[in-house]
Enzyme design. Structure first.
Site, PDB file in Angstrom:
ATOM      1  CB  CYS A   1      -0.903   0.019   1.227  1.00  0.00           C
ATOM      2  SG  CYS A   1      -1.888  -1.471   1.441  1.00  0.00           S
TER       3      CYS A   1
ATOM      4  NE  ARG B   1       4.517   1.816  -1.021  1.00  0.00           N
ATOM      5  CZ  ARG B   1       5.331   1.917   0.028  1.00  0.00           C
ATOM      6  NH1 ARG B   1       6.529   2.444  -0.127  1.00  0.00           N
ATOM      7  NH2 ARG B   1       4.960   1.495   1.223  1.00  0.00           N
TER       8      ARG B   1
ATOM      9  CD1 TRP C   1       0.409  -4.622  -2.250  1.00  0.00           C
ATOM     10  CD2 TRP C   1      -0.793  -6.050  -3.463  1.00  0.00           C
ATOM     11  NE1 TRP C   1       1.187  -5.050  -3.293  1.00  0.00           N
ATOM     12  CE2 TRP C   1       0.478  -5.927  -4.053  1.00  0.00           C
ATOM     13  CE3 TRP C   1      -1.741  -6.899  -4.063  1.00  0.00           C
ATOM     14  CZ2 TRP C   1       0.837  -6.620  -5.206  1.00  0.00           C
ATOM     15  CZ3 TRP C   1      -1.376  -7.586  -5.206  1.00  0.00           C
ATOM     16  CH2 TRP C   1      -0.105  -7.450  -5.754  1.00  0.00           C
TER      17      TRP C   1
ATOM     18  CG  ASN D   1      -0.023   1.891   3.869  1.00  0.00           C
ATOM     19  OD1 ASN D   1      -1.076   1.840   3.257  1.00  0.00           O
ATOM     20  ND2 ASN D   1       1.024   2.573   3.445  1.00  0.00           N
ATOM     21  N   GLY D   2      -0.855  -1.404   6.925  1.00  0.00           N
ATOM     22  CA  GLY D   2      -0.484  -2.216   8.074  1.00  0.00           C
ATOM     23  C   GLY D   2      -1.573  -3.158   8.488  1.00  0.00           C
TER      24      GLY D   2
ATOM     25  CD  GLU E   1      18.979 -16.227   6.298  1.00  0.00           C
ATOM     26  OE1 GLU E   1      18.871 -15.027   5.995  1.00  0.00           O
ATOM     27  OE2 GLU E   1      19.325 -17.094   5.479  1.00  0.00           O
TER      28      GLU E   1
ATOM     29  CE  LYS F   1      20.124 -12.371   5.067  1.00  0.00           C
ATOM     30  NZ  LYS F   1      20.273 -13.580   4.237  1.00  0.00           N
TER      31      LYS F   1
ATOM     32  CD  GLU G   1      23.947 -13.390   2.200  1.00  0.00           C
ATOM     33  OE1 GLU G   1      23.984 -13.868   1.049  1.00  0.00           O
ATOM     34  OE2 GLU G   1      22.902 -13.355   2.873  1.00  0.00           O
TER      35      GLU G   1
ATOM     36  CG  HIS H   1      28.029 -35.742  17.225  1.00  0.00           C
ATOM     37  ND1 HIS H   1      28.149 -37.102  17.395  1.00  0.00           N
ATOM     38  CD2 HIS H   1      26.957 -35.350  17.964  1.00  0.00           C
ATOM     39  CE1 HIS H   1      27.188 -37.534  18.195  1.00  0.00           C
ATOM     40  NE2 HIS H   1      26.455 -36.492  18.558  1.00  0.00           N
TER      41      HIS H   1
ATOM     42  CE  LYS I   1      17.063  -9.411  -3.554  1.00  0.00           C
ATOM     43  NZ  LYS I   1      17.234  -9.586  -2.098  1.00  0.00           N
TER      44      LYS I   1
END
Length: 606
Positions: free
Chosen positions: A2, A27, A74, A98-99, A478, A482, A485, A501, A601
């Site tokens: 939105c 958007r 949206w 929005n939200g 993850e 991060k 990278e 182990h 990307k």
């Protein structure tokens, strides 16, 4: 995704509001509307579809004035109809929003008992009625607006106009961005600086919890406690049709802070807030599915790896996950009773697309979760669901990852319900928890000063370990990804139970060990592993909640405290500080955060 635009000033605004909405078209949206005070009376024009339809509505039934607000929407709560399009009106109050308002159902029931009648299916309309209810009780607009903010729970950006005060716009933000600009005769607001780019390049970004009153040529700002405040003015280089970092140094930082908004949009698409149940219009037919085969690459793979715990634990559906680049070459056994689920931000990831085609060739039904509706994966899958993260510019995925998690959590709950693994009451418990994510991530982002302090220690490291159990094991991987990278520090993510182990041999004095462990059923086991590494000299960075902090013991070097949350949503809450820790470490090391070396990307070749 939105978009909000508002103008209060010296000349007619309808045409300019439409121009502002056009600058926000990137958007994404499926309806649009505007409201102005024309001849002392509020006038609204709304339309389904593209902005040209709204232009036609304004042309056929003109309205104009020197104050107005506008919105692109949206469809989230309610279908993309004219009735559900913003702005929403109650009495003399009109709003755009929005939200997500978590407690809108309780507020709507209360307001309905006070005689308010609702005209839409949205959560947003309750805001207009809440403000109008305050006016009905004799409050001033300023008092009614502030009181309404105190009643709402969630993440939002709001703009409101009172017909009786045609020279003021009231606006507020909590988890969704808002920027304001002031010239000598006029004031403006928008979801980002791009919306304001042709009117002013001098922009003020509201802080979390801020609200303001815009008047011609002035803006009065208040913090969440109602105290008058000043926020720094910034010169922006935003241009129409472009993307702008706004108040942030990097797109990655901006996208980390956009997560409450992105997740709110995603959740609202899948949760039917009227019933508290799930809408699985895009991906259905799970009753006969024998096994779910999930595959993806990079960060998207870690999203599906987290979701494995949800699908098996909640939906009681057997799940196999694999990295797409491995899956496609190991000749996996797939049959017509399997459902393949592939996840990709871009929808163009070459290995993931190949895995999708392989599963189709073996007779399995296929489903995809992507952020780009026109992508190859979206077109080729039998069924496709979407995240609503909006454009993600930073190469290291942040808001796309958590939007994937939000969508997968919704999907797992919906599948569980369809398979009769849980009943309506349990679904409502879980959807109530899911709707809290934007607010709780917003709270988690507030520990940034502590994260920066920890990042100063991490930036000097040569290696780092990330540990987690259960759904936090993929989060550990993850987190390590991060850090690798964008900061170029070698890092590995492990299941905490695997320490003995082999990986524990890497621990020496000062080795950073980042542990994701909110207080859950596996907490005591994880903490026993923490004590093992601490005893060997590790510098432990524990990400946990209040109960976890109390139970963790005294050998933790740094504790990053996140809000207490339902077990289902804890991985999403923890994701934000993991991202911030990598980001601030990379900034301290001076790397190119948005475009790390050797990375792209979207990986569209093998």
């Amino acid at each position: 995704m939105c978009g909000i635009v508002g103008i209060v000033g010296a000349s007619m605004v309808s045409g300019r509001l439409l121009d502002g909405l056009r600058r926000l078209e990137y958007r994404g949206y499926d309806s649009a509307g505007l409201a102005v005070v024309d001849g002392g009376a509020l006038q609204r024009r709304r339309a389904e579809g593209k902005i040209v339809n709204l232009e036609n509505a304004v042309s056929e039934n003109p309205c104009d004035g020197v104050i107005g607000i506008a919105h692109t929407r949206w469809a989230t709560h309610g279908k993309p109809t004219t009735e559900n399009a913003h702005p929403h009106q109650a009495g003399k109050v009109v709003i755009v929003h929005n939200g997500i308002i978590e407690n809108f159902r309780e507020l709507r029931e209360e307001l309905s008992s006070n005689g308010h009648t609702f005209a839409s299916e949205t959560d947003s309309e309750v805001i207009a009625h809440l403000i109008q209810d305050g006016l009905n009780q004799g409050l001033s607009m300023k008092e009614a607006f502030a009181a309404s903010l105190n009643r709402m729970r969630g993440a939002y950006a709001i703009a409101a106009i009172n017909e009786d005060q045609p020279d003021q716009i009231y606006a507020a933000r909590e988890g969704s961005p808002l920027a304001i600009g002031v010239t000598e005769e006029e004031s403006f607001l928008g979801s980002d600086a791009i919306a304001l780019s042709t009117w002013t390049n001098r922009v003020v970004y509201l802080d979390e919890g801020d609200w303001c009153i815009l008047r011609p040529g002035s803006a009065e700002l208040f913090d969440a406690a109602g105290n008058a405040v000043q926020r720094p003015e910034r010169i922006t280089n935003a241009v129409a049709g472009g993307l702008d970092k706004g108040e942030y140094r990097h797109f990655m930082e901006k996208e980390i802070h956009e997560q409450p908004d992105a997740i709110a949009r995603t959740l609202a698409h899948y949760i039917d807030t009227d019933t508290g149940l799930m809408r699985l219009d895009e991906i259905s037919g799970w009753a006969e599915t024998n096994r779910l085969v999930g595959t993806a690459c990079g960060t998207a793979y870690y999203a599906i790896a987290v979701a494995k715990y949800w699908f098996e634990g909640i939906a009681r559906l057997a799940v196999e996950t694999d990295i797409a680049s491995e899956f496609r070459y190991r000749d996996p056994v797939i049959n017509e009773r399997d459902r393949a689920l592939v996840v990709s931000q871009s929808g163009e990831t070459a290995d993931t697309l190949a895995a999708l085609r392989y599963c189709k060739s073996k007779g399995a039904s296929t489903a995809a979760l992507v952020n780009v509706p026109e992508s190859s994966i979206a077109r080729e899958a039998d069924q496709t669901a979407f995240t609503y993260a909006g454009p993600e510019i930073g190469v290291a995925s942040t808001k796309a990852f958590t939007a994937q998690l939000a969508a997968l959590a919704c999907l797992s709950v919906g599948v569980a319900h369809e398979r009769k693994a849980i009943d309506d009451e349990k679904v409502r418990e879980l959807t109530t928890a899911l709707m809290q994510i934007p607010r709780l991530i917003n709270e988690a982002l507030e520990i940034e000063p502590q994260i920066i302090a920890v990042a100063h220690h991490l930036a000097n490291a040569r290696d780092a370990l990330y540990l987690g159990r259960g759904a936090f094991y993929p989060l550990a991987m993850e987190g390590a990804l991060k850090l690798k990278e964008i900061s170029y520090i070698h890092a590995e993510g492990y299941a905490a139970g695997e320490l003995k182990h082999g990986p524990i041999a890497l621990i020496e004095d000062g080795t950073p060990v980042i542990v994701t462990a909110p207080h859950d059923a596996l907490f005591e086991k994880t903490i026993s592993n923490v004590h093992e590494v601490a005893a060997r000299g590790a510098e432990v960075i524990l990400i946990t909640d209040a109960q976890g902090k109390e139970a963790a013991g005294d050998d933790i070097a740094h504790t990053l405290l996140v809000p207490t949350a339902h077990p289902l949503i804890q991985p999403l809450i923890v994701a934000a500080p993991i991202q911030q820790l990598a980001y601030h470490t990379a900034v301290l090391k001076g790397t190119d955060v948005d475009q790390p070396r050797n990375l792209a990307k979207s990986v569209t070749v093998e």
